[in-house]
Design a protein around this motif. Structure first.
Motif, PDB file in Angstrom:
ATOM      1  N   SER A 351     -41.417   0.230 -39.237  1.00  0.00           N
ATOM      2  CA  SER A 351     -42.805   0.577 -39.548  1.00  0.00           C
ATOM      3  C   SER A 351     -43.198  -0.155 -40.823  1.00  0.00           C
ATOM      4  N   VAL A 352     -44.223  -0.995 -40.740  1.00  0.00           N
ATOM      5  CA  VAL A 352     -44.641  -1.824 -41.869  1.00  0.00           C
ATOM      6  C   VAL A 352     -45.834  -1.163 -42.553  1.00  0.00           C
ATOM      7  N   TYR A 353     -45.549  -0.476 -43.659  1.00  0.00           N
ATOM      8  CA  TYR A 353     -46.624   0.191 -44.401  1.00  0.00           C
ATOM      9  C   TYR A 353     -47.284  -0.802 -45.343  1.00  0.00           C
ATOM     10  N   GLY A 354     -48.605  -0.821 -45.274  1.00  0.00           N
ATOM     11  CA  GLY A 354     -49.381  -1.844 -45.959  1.00  0.00           C
ATOM     12  C   GLY A 354     -49.972  -2.811 -44.952  1.00  0.00           C
ATOM     13  N   ARG A 355     -49.551  -2.670 -43.700  1.00  0.00           N
ATOM     14  CA  ARG A 355     -50.121  -3.457 -42.610  1.00  0.00           C
ATOM     15  C   ARG A 355     -50.588  -2.527 -41.480  1.00  0.00           C
ATOM     16  N   ASP A 356     -49.652  -1.868 -40.803  1.00  0.00           N
ATOM     17  CA  ASP A 356     -50.015  -0.991 -39.696  1.00  0.00           C
ATOM     18  C   ASP A 356     -49.022   0.153 -39.548  1.00  0.00           C
ATOM     19  N   GLY A 357     -48.426   0.562 -40.666  1.00  0.00           N
ATOM     20  CA  GLY A 357     -47.401   1.592 -40.610  1.00  0.00           C
ATOM     21  C   GLY A 357     -47.908   2.938 -40.156  1.00  0.00           C
ATOM     22  N   VAL A 358     -49.174   3.239 -40.395  1.00  0.00           N
ATOM     23  CA  VAL A 358     -49.732   4.531 -40.012  1.00  0.00           C
ATOM     24  C   VAL A 358     -50.220   4.518 -38.568  1.00  0.00           C
ATOM     25  N   MET A 359     -50.974   3.517 -38.183  1.00  0.00           N
ATOM     26  CA  MET A 359     -51.632   3.507 -36.885  1.00  0.00           C
ATOM     27  C   MET A 359     -50.952   2.621 -35.854  1.00  0.00           C
ATOM     28  N   GLY A 360     -50.009   1.800 -36.263  1.00  0.00           N
ATOM     29  CA  GLY A 360     -49.311   0.960 -35.301  1.00  0.00           C
ATOM     30  C   GLY A 360     -50.254   0.025 -34.566  1.00  0.00           C
ATOM     31  N   ALA A 361     -50.124  -0.017 -33.245  1.00  0.00           N
ATOM     32  CA  ALA A 361     -50.916  -0.941 -32.436  1.00  0.00           C
ATOM     33  C   ALA A 361     -52.409  -0.625 -32.470  1.00  0.00           C
ATOM     34  N   LEU A 362     -52.784   0.574 -32.910  1.00  0.00           N
ATOM     35  CA  LEU A 362     -54.195   0.952 -32.978  1.00  0.00           C
ATOM     36  C   LEU A 362     -54.877   0.452 -34.249  1.00  0.00           C
ATOM     37  N   GLU A 363     -54.115  -0.089 -35.195  1.00  0.00           N
ATOM     38  CA  GLU A 363     -54.680  -0.540 -36.461  1.00  0.00           C
ATOM     39  C   GLU A 363     -55.594  -1.741 -36.251  1.00  0.00           C
ATOM     40  N   PRO A 364     -56.896  -1.625 -36.567  1.00  0.00           N
ATOM     41  CA  PRO A 364     -57.820  -2.747 -36.368  1.00  0.00           C
ATOM     42  C   PRO A 364     -57.759  -3.798 -37.474  1.00  0.00           C
ATOM     43  N   LEU A 365     -57.128  -3.472 -38.611  1.00  0.00           N
ATOM     44  CA  LEU A 365     -57.116  -4.383 -39.763  1.00  0.00           C
ATOM     45  C   LEU A 365     -55.710  -4.894 -40.063  1.00  0.00           C
ATOM     46  N   ARG A 366     -54.863  -4.989 -39.029  1.00  0.00           N
ATOM     47  CA  ARG A 366     -53.469  -5.316 -39.286  1.00  0.00           C
ATOM     48  C   ARG A 366     -53.286  -6.724 -39.846  1.00  0.00           C
ATOM     49  N   HIS A 367     -54.274  -7.596 -39.736  1.00  0.00           N
ATOM     50  CA  HIS A 367     -54.155  -8.952 -40.271  1.00  0.00           C
ATOM     51  C   HIS A 367     -54.640  -9.043 -41.719  1.00  0.00           C
ATOM     52  N   GLN A 368     -55.177  -7.942 -42.245  1.00  0.00           N
ATOM     53  CA  GLN A 368     -55.614  -7.924 -43.644  1.00  0.00           C
ATOM     54  C   GLN A 368     -54.506  -7.304 -44.495  1.00  0.00           C
ATOM     55  N   THR A 369     -53.405  -7.966 -44.568  1.00  0.00           N
ATOM     56  CA  THR A 369     -52.236  -7.442 -45.262  1.00  0.00           C
ATOM     57  C   THR A 369     -52.438  -7.467 -46.773  1.00  0.00           C
ATOM     58  N   GLY A 370     -51.905  -6.456 -47.460  1.00  0.00           N
ATOM     59  CA  GLY A 370     -52.030  -6.378 -48.903  1.00  0.00           C
ATOM     60  C   GLY A 370     -51.026  -7.269 -49.613  1.00  0.00           C
ATOM     61  N   HIS A 371     -50.985  -7.151 -50.938  1.00  0.00           N
ATOM     62  CA  HIS A 371     -50.111  -8.019 -51.721  1.00  0.00           C
ATOM     63  C   HIS A 371     -48.652  -7.593 -51.643  1.00  0.00           C
ATOM     64  N   GLU A 372     -48.389  -6.358 -51.168  1.00  0.00           N
ATOM     65  CA  GLU A 372     -47.019  -5.942 -50.945  1.00  0.00           C
ATOM     66  C   GLU A 372     -46.984  -4.975 -49.760  1.00  0.00           C
ATOM     67  N   VAL A 373     -45.838  -4.912 -49.100  1.00  0.00           N
ATOM     68  CA  VAL A 373     -45.663  -3.990 -47.994  1.00  0.00           C
ATOM     69  C   VAL A 373     -44.316  -3.285 -48.145  1.00  0.00           C
ATOM     70  N   GLY A 374     -44.217  -2.140 -47.511  1.00  0.00           N
ATOM     71  CA  GLY A 374     -42.952  -1.422 -47.433  1.00  0.00           C
ATOM     72  C   GLY A 374     -42.551  -1.287 -45.979  1.00  0.00           C
ATOM     73  N   VAL A 375     -41.274  -1.443 -45.699  1.00  0.00           N
ATOM     74  CA  VAL A 375     -40.799  -1.376 -44.317  1.00  0.00           C
ATOM     75  C   VAL A 375     -39.812  -0.221 -44.186  1.00  0.00           C
ATOM     76  N   LEU A 376     -40.166   0.728 -43.335  1.00  0.00           N
ATOM     77  CA  LEU A 376     -39.287   1.845 -43.014  1.00  0.00           C
ATOM     78  C   LEU A 376     -38.502   1.499 -41.759  1.00  0.00           C
ATOM     79  N   VAL A 377     -37.191   1.606 -41.844  1.00  0.00           N
ATOM     80  CA  VAL A 377     -36.313   1.302 -40.717  1.00  0.00           C
ATOM     81  C   VAL A 377     -35.674   2.605 -40.244  1.00  0.00           C
ATOM     82  N   GLN A 378     -35.765   2.874 -38.952  1.00  0.00           N
ATOM     83  CA  GLN A 378     -35.136   4.047 -38.365  1.00  0.00           C
ATOM     84  C   GLN A 378     -34.173   3.608 -37.279  1.00  0.00           C
ATOM     85  N   GLY A 379     -32.947   4.062 -37.369  1.00  0.00           N
ATOM     86  CA  GLY A 379     -31.954   3.779 -36.347  1.00  0.00           C
ATOM     87  C   GLY A 379     -31.515   5.061 -35.674  1.00  0.00           C
ATOM     88  N   VAL A 380     -31.518   5.070 -34.351  1.00  0.00           N
ATOM     89  CA  VAL A 380     -31.143   6.247 -33.565  1.00  0.00           C
ATOM     90  C   VAL A 380     -30.019   5.855 -32.622  1.00  0.00           C
TER      91      VAL A 380
END
Length: 453
Positions: A351-380
């Motif tokens: 999950s890439v927070y700062g791009r589309d971490g909250v809304m995923g594929a529904l994010e309409p502004l995913r190409h307007q990335t900020g100056h930094e992002v956080g990536v949450l990794v989940q392994g199951v």
């Protein structure tokens, strides 16, 4: 009874503690009932599947204590629905035990404590399927199969007003309910007191989330609903809040695609012709709701099944080139995981927070990335050990990802922690279905005991 008043101090009891100032104002208004819902499927499938609560027991005890003392002081019934977040049998038992302990702690005179269960045995559902009764999927779920039933760890049925009314008829002073419709917790005492279902179910709908029907926004504040044979009135108890036409009507749209209807075990509330009138600055009057009884009683079932053990990891990225190519970085890490674990038998999520971490594929502004992002990794994975190594590989390999224009060797992601962290096991919703019943109470056994000294 000309009219009846109910106060609701919390839209999800225990999820965050109720605010005592507005609650005590509500108590001073001399309500006839004090009620709150304590659960939701909003918290996801983990609590139901693992049979736990998302809320600290201290917070739940705080709200139960405030409500119980006020209820016994006023001599009016107290009603709690969906005990302990999920309404499973163990959560009901936990709340019953807390009420008993609080009654003893405060030397409360004896009172009747009613409760009911909502868990459904898988074999009960299996027999319905084998007898040809369709267990019908909701919201995109297919009709239930035995294979999906077998993948389920725990099932609860969602009660309507019926077990609450039965316990009120038996003289219950306090009711602890299993999984229930939010609105039924409030509609039940109104119907029990003889008010029309049209108004009673709307009363439940408007009170279910407490101060979410008021403005300005403020969570966990008390509101009061008053029902008569002609209307429903709702009033904010907090001095700075008010129930307005906009806030009350707007609440009908909360968490739903259709703001005009709500379904229950036994029928449907129709709010299409509701009329809203501002009586005072803090009070709105509602008329025009309709209740349509169902021809067949169908009860909603919620079920959760375990997917595997889960670890999580986190990294941050500030390098503009890496951010622009973050999917390639994630792709590199996935390839390394596949080299180690193959293509099946696990899940790896980014999950890439700062791009589309909250809304995923529904994010309409995913190409307007900020100056930094956080990536949450989940392994199951099936085991704790595999899940830990899987997640650690999927996280650390982002540091080593090779992009064409990168010349340095320092890596381009940063880690706030060296390790990955064990999280709750992963579960998924297996049942979001309705099942026909011959008796609306058959899934909700009731009990009555005495508490106090």
């Amino acid at each position: 009874m000309k009219s009846m008043k109910i106060i609701c101090p919390n839209g999800h009891l225990g999820f965050a503690p109720l605010r005592t100032e507005s609650f005590h104002i509500g108590v001073q208004a001399a309500p006839d009932f004090i009620a709150a819902d304590s659960g939701s499927d909003d918290v996801g499938p983990v609590p139901l599947g693992s049979d736990t609560s998302t809320s600290p027991q201290a917070w739940q005890m705080h709200d139960l204590e405030e409500m119980l003392l006020a209820s016994r002081q006023l001599g009016v019934p107290m009603i709690i629905g969906s005990a302990g977040d999920t309404g499973s049998n163990s959560r009901v038992d936990m709340y019953v035990r807390i009420i008993q302990e609080l009654a003893e702690k405060h030397n409360l005179p004896k009172f009747k404590l009613g409760y009911f269960y909502s868990e459904v045995d898988k074999e009960t559902v299996r027999m319905k399927i084998r007898n040809g009764d369709s267990v019908t999927g909701l919201d995109g779920f297919d009709d239930l199969t035995e294979a999906e039933l077998d993948a389920t760890d725990r099932i609860v049925a969602v009660a309507g007003v019926h077990p609450y009314i039965k316990l009120l008829e038996q003289g219950a002073d306090v009711i602890i309910g299993g999984r229930s419709s939010d609105a039924a917790v409030f509609a039940a005492p109104a119907i029990f007191k003889g008010f029309p279902e049209d108004k009673a179910y709307y009363l439940g709908k408007v009170l279910e989330c407490a101060s979410f029907c008021a403005e300005p926004y403020g969570g966990k504040e008390t509101v009061m609903g008053e029902i008569s044979h002609d209307d429903v009135q709702v009033t904010a108890m907090h001095p700075e809040q008010r129930c307005t036409i906009a806030s009350v009507a707007g609440h009908a749209m909360y968490e739903r695609s259709n703001p005009f209807e709500e379904f229950f075990a036994g029928g449907r509330l129709d709010m299409t012709d509701c009329h809203y009138e501002q009586l005072t600055e803090k009070t709105t009057r509602i008329t025009g709701s309709r209740f349509h009884p169902a021809q067949q009683i169908r009860v909603k079932l919620e079920g959760s099944g375990k997917v595997g053990e889960r670890f999580i990891g986190f990294c941050g990225v500030r390098d503009p080139y890496t951010i622009a190519n973050i999917d390639r970085v994630i792709g590199w890490a996935r390839e390394k995981v596949q080299e180690r674990f193959g293509d099946e038998g696990y899940q790896l999520h980014y999950s890439v927070y700062g791009r589309d971490g909250v809304m995923g594929a529904l994010e309409p502004l995913r190409h307007q990335t900020g100056h930094e992002v956080g990536v949450l990794v989940q392994g199951v994975a099936p085991t704790r050990e595999m899940a830990e190594e899987l997640t650690l590989t999927g996280l650390r390999q982002m540091f080593y990802a090779r992009l064409p224009d990168v010349k340095g060797t320092a890596g381009s992601v940063s880690f706030p922690l060296d390790e990955v962290v064990e999280a709750s096991a992963a579960y998924r919703w297996t049942l979001n279905h309705t099942m026909p019943v011959d008796d609306v109470l058959e899934l909700f056994p009731t009990n009555m005991i005495t508490a106090g000294v």
